[in-house]
Motif scaffolding. Structure first.
Motif, PDB file in Angstrom:
ATOM      1  N   SER A  24       0.915  -0.958  -0.023  1.00 30.96           N
ATOM      2  CA  SER A  24      -0.019   0.180  -0.054  1.00 30.96           C
ATOM      3  C   SER A  24       0.645   1.460  -0.018  1.00 30.96           C
ATOM      4  CB  SER A  24      -0.792   0.081   1.059  1.00 30.96           C
ATOM      5  OG  SER A  24      -0.202   0.036   2.413  1.00 30.96           O
ATOM      6  N   ARG A  25       1.913   1.262   0.690  1.00 32.99           N
ATOM      7  CA  ARG A  25       2.925   2.453   0.749  1.00 32.99           C
ATOM      8  C   ARG A  25       3.526   2.558  -0.785  1.00 32.99           C
ATOM      9  NH1 ARG A  25       5.843   3.087   6.380  1.00 32.99           N
ATOM     10  NH2 ARG A  25       4.024   2.621   7.794  1.00 32.99           N
ATOM     11  N   ALA A  26       3.964   1.480  -1.309  1.00 35.85           N
ATOM     12  CA  ALA A  26       4.625   1.408  -2.468  1.00 35.85           C
ATOM     13  C   ALA A  26       3.494   2.265  -3.689  1.00 35.85           C
ATOM     14  CB  ALA A  26       5.131   0.176  -2.961  1.00 35.85           C
ATOM     15  N   LEU A  27       2.370   1.745  -3.760  1.00 37.47           N
ATOM     16  CA  LEU A  27       1.210   1.889  -4.500  1.00 37.47           C
ATOM     17  C   LEU A  27       0.823   3.317  -4.270  1.00 37.47           C
ATOM     18  CD1 LEU A  27      -0.987  -0.928  -4.945  1.00 37.47           C
ATOM     19  CD2 LEU A  27       0.643  -0.274  -6.412  1.00 37.47           C
ATOM     20  N   LEU A  28       0.934   3.866  -3.246  1.00 27.32           N
ATOM     21  CA  LEU A  28       0.516   5.192  -2.974  1.00 27.32           C
ATOM     22  C   LEU A  28       1.617   6.183  -3.225  1.00 27.32           C
ATOM     23  CD1 LEU A  28      -1.459   5.225   0.926  1.00 27.32           C
ATOM     24  CD2 LEU A  28      -2.366   5.638  -1.637  1.00 27.32           C
ATOM     25  N   THR A  29       2.921   5.831  -2.914  1.00 26.80           N
ATOM     26  CA  THR A  29       3.914   6.589  -3.542  1.00 26.80           C
ATOM     27  C   THR A  29       3.906   6.821  -4.976  1.00 26.80           C
ATOM     28  OG1 THR A  29       5.118   5.887  -1.657  1.00 26.80           O
ATOM     29  CG2 THR A  29       6.429   6.758  -3.495  1.00 26.80           C
ATOM     30  N   VAL A  30       3.490   5.780  -5.646  1.00 29.60           N
ATOM     31  CA  VAL A  30       3.498   5.862  -7.212  1.00 29.60           C
ATOM     32  C   VAL A  30       2.308   6.677  -7.737  1.00 29.60           C
ATOM     33  CG1 VAL A  30       3.060   4.298  -9.195  1.00 29.60           C
ATOM     34  CG2 VAL A  30       4.955   3.726  -7.511  1.00 29.60           C
ATOM     35  N   LEU A  31       1.245   6.539  -7.158  1.00 31.15           N
ATOM     36  CA  LEU A  31       0.026   7.374  -7.515  1.00 31.15           C
ATOM     37  C   LEU A  31       0.519   8.878  -7.152  1.00 31.15           C
ATOM     38  CD1 LEU A  31      -2.871   7.530  -8.020  1.00 31.15           C
ATOM     39  CD2 LEU A  31      -3.292   7.403  -5.588  1.00 31.15           C
ATOM     40  N   TYR A  32       1.063   9.037  -6.164  1.00 30.64           N
ATOM     41  CA  TYR A  32       1.364  10.639  -5.684  1.00 30.64           C
ATOM     42  C   TYR A  32       2.401  11.215  -6.724  1.00 30.64           C
ATOM     43  CZ  TYR A  32       3.284  14.491  -3.246  1.00 30.64           C
ATOM     44  OH  TYR A  32       3.326  15.724  -2.764  1.00 30.64           O
ATOM     45  N   PHE A  33       3.447  10.455  -7.036  1.00 27.04           N
ATOM     46  CA  PHE A  33       4.124  11.024  -8.116  1.00 27.04           C
ATOM     47  C   PHE A  33       3.839  10.954  -9.507  1.00 27.04           C
ATOM     48  CE2 PHE A  33       7.334  10.466  -4.457  1.00 27.04           C
ATOM     49  CZ  PHE A  33       7.840  11.601  -4.530  1.00 27.04           C
ATOM     50  N   ALA A  34       2.957  10.025  -9.848  1.00 33.94           N
ATOM     51  CA  ALA A  34       2.629   9.924 -11.247  1.00 33.94           C
ATOM     52  C   ALA A  34       1.461  10.519 -11.573  1.00 33.94           C
ATOM     53  CB  ALA A  34       2.196   8.273 -11.632  1.00 33.94           C
ATOM     54  N   VAL A  35       0.418  10.662 -10.651  1.00 34.02           N
ATOM     55  CA  VAL A  35      -0.848  11.567 -10.840  1.00 34.02           C
ATOM     56  C   VAL A  35      -0.485  13.031 -10.250  1.00 34.02           C
ATOM     57  CG1 VAL A  35      -3.314  11.930 -10.320  1.00 34.02           C
ATOM     58  CG2 VAL A  35      -2.277   9.592 -10.991  1.00 34.02           C
ATOM     59  N   LEU A  36      -0.334  13.234  -8.855  1.00 33.78           N
ATOM     60  CA  LEU A  36      -0.593  14.519  -8.301  1.00 33.78           C
ATOM     61  C   LEU A  36       0.706  15.269  -8.556  1.00 33.78           C
ATOM     62  CD1 LEU A  36      -1.786  13.614  -4.762  1.00 33.78           C
ATOM     63  CD2 LEU A  36      -2.998  14.519  -6.681  1.00 33.78           C
ATOM     64  N   GLY A  37       1.700  14.684  -8.779  1.00 29.36           N
ATOM     65  CA  GLY A  37       3.190  15.514  -8.997  1.00 29.36           C
ATOM     66  C   GLY A  37       2.901  16.177 -10.440  1.00 29.36           C
ATOM     67  N   PRO A  38       2.443  15.759 -11.595  1.00 25.05           N
ATOM     68  CA  PRO A  38       2.398  16.461 -12.658  1.00 25.05           C
ATOM     69  C   PRO A  38       0.987  17.581 -12.734  1.00 25.05           C
ATOM     70  CG  PRO A  38       2.784  14.081 -13.440  1.00 25.05           C
ATOM     71  CD  PRO A  38       2.412  14.387 -11.868  1.00 25.05           C
ATOM     72  N   PHE A  39       0.252  17.169 -11.929  1.00 29.68           N
ATOM     73  CA  PHE A  39      -1.173  17.958 -11.913  1.00 29.68           C
ATOM     74  C   PHE A  39      -0.454  19.425 -11.192  1.00 29.68           C
ATOM     75  CE2 PHE A  39      -4.524  19.611  -9.380  1.00 29.68           C
ATOM     76  CZ  PHE A  39      -5.407  19.928 -10.255  1.00 29.68           C
ATOM     77  N   ALA A  40       0.275  19.121 -10.113  1.00 27.16           N
ATOM     78  CA  ALA A  40       0.569  20.143  -9.386  1.00 27.16           C
ATOM     79  C   ALA A  40       1.641  21.016 -10.107  1.00 27.16           C
ATOM     80  CB  ALA A  40       1.282  19.826  -8.469  1.00 27.16           C
ATOM     81  N   ILE A  41       2.279  20.336 -10.992  1.00 21.33           N
ATOM     82  CA  ILE A  41       3.167  21.382 -11.928  1.00 21.33           C
ATOM     83  C   ILE A  41       2.599  21.995 -12.744  1.00 21.33           C
ATOM     84  CG2 ILE A  41       5.256  21.058 -13.643  1.00 21.33           C
ATOM     85  CD1 ILE A  41       6.388  18.780 -11.841  1.00 21.33           C
ATOM     86  N   LEU A  42       1.726  21.591 -13.652  1.00 28.30           N
ATOM     87  CA  LEU A  42       0.847  22.211 -14.528  1.00 28.30           C
ATOM     88  C   LEU A  42      -0.141  23.418 -13.780  1.00 28.30           C
ATOM     89  CD1 LEU A  42      -0.450  19.147 -16.867  1.00 28.30           C
ATOM     90  CD2 LEU A  42       1.278  21.039 -17.256  1.00 28.30           C
ATOM     91  N   TYR A  43      -0.495  23.169 -12.509  1.00 30.10           N
ATOM     92  CA  TYR A  43      -1.298  24.033 -12.095  1.00 30.10           C
ATOM     93  C   TYR A  43      -0.437  25.135 -11.742  1.00 30.10           C
ATOM     94  CZ  TYR A  43      -4.587  26.259  -8.721  1.00 30.10           C
ATOM     95  OH  TYR A  43      -5.327  27.098  -8.197  1.00 30.10           O
ATOM     96  N   ARG A  44       0.785  25.085 -11.150  1.00 32.18           N
ATOM     97  CA  ARG A  44       1.529  26.202 -10.881  1.00 32.18           C
ATOM     98  C   ARG A  44       1.953  27.034 -11.949  1.00 32.18           C
ATOM     99  NH1 ARG A  44       6.655  25.591  -7.028  1.00 32.18           N
ATOM    100  NH2 ARG A  44       7.163  28.061  -6.905  1.00 32.18           N
TER     101      ARG A  44
END
Length: 69
Positions: free
Chosen positions: A16-36
């Motif tokens: 679960s920690r590994a999957l949540l880490t991948v989800l964070y960097f694969a989905v939320l990271g690019p979204f945050a960069i584009l939003y910024r």
């Protein structure tokens, strides 16, 4: 049987920690960069026409001011 339960709990926790880490960097990271890059919610960037916004008079009379719509 008890050792199998302990192993599955540890493995599930690790997975679960590994999957949540991948989800964070694969989905939320690019979204945050584009939003910024494209969003300006605090209106800090300079506009070509200037930062002035016109005043909109909504409470022109005493009764309208008392209503506070």
């Amino acid at each position: 049987m008890q050792s199998l339960i302990q192993f599955t709990e540890r493995f599930g926790s690790m997975l679960s920690r590994a999957l949540l880490t991948v989800l964070y960097f694969a989905v939320l990271g690019p979204f945050a960069i584009l939003y910024r890059l494209f969003a300006d919610p605090l209106h800090l960037r300079r506009r070509p026409s200037g930062n002035w916004t016109a005043w909109k008079d909504t409470n022109s009379s005493l009764n309208a001011a008392k209503r506070q719509d």
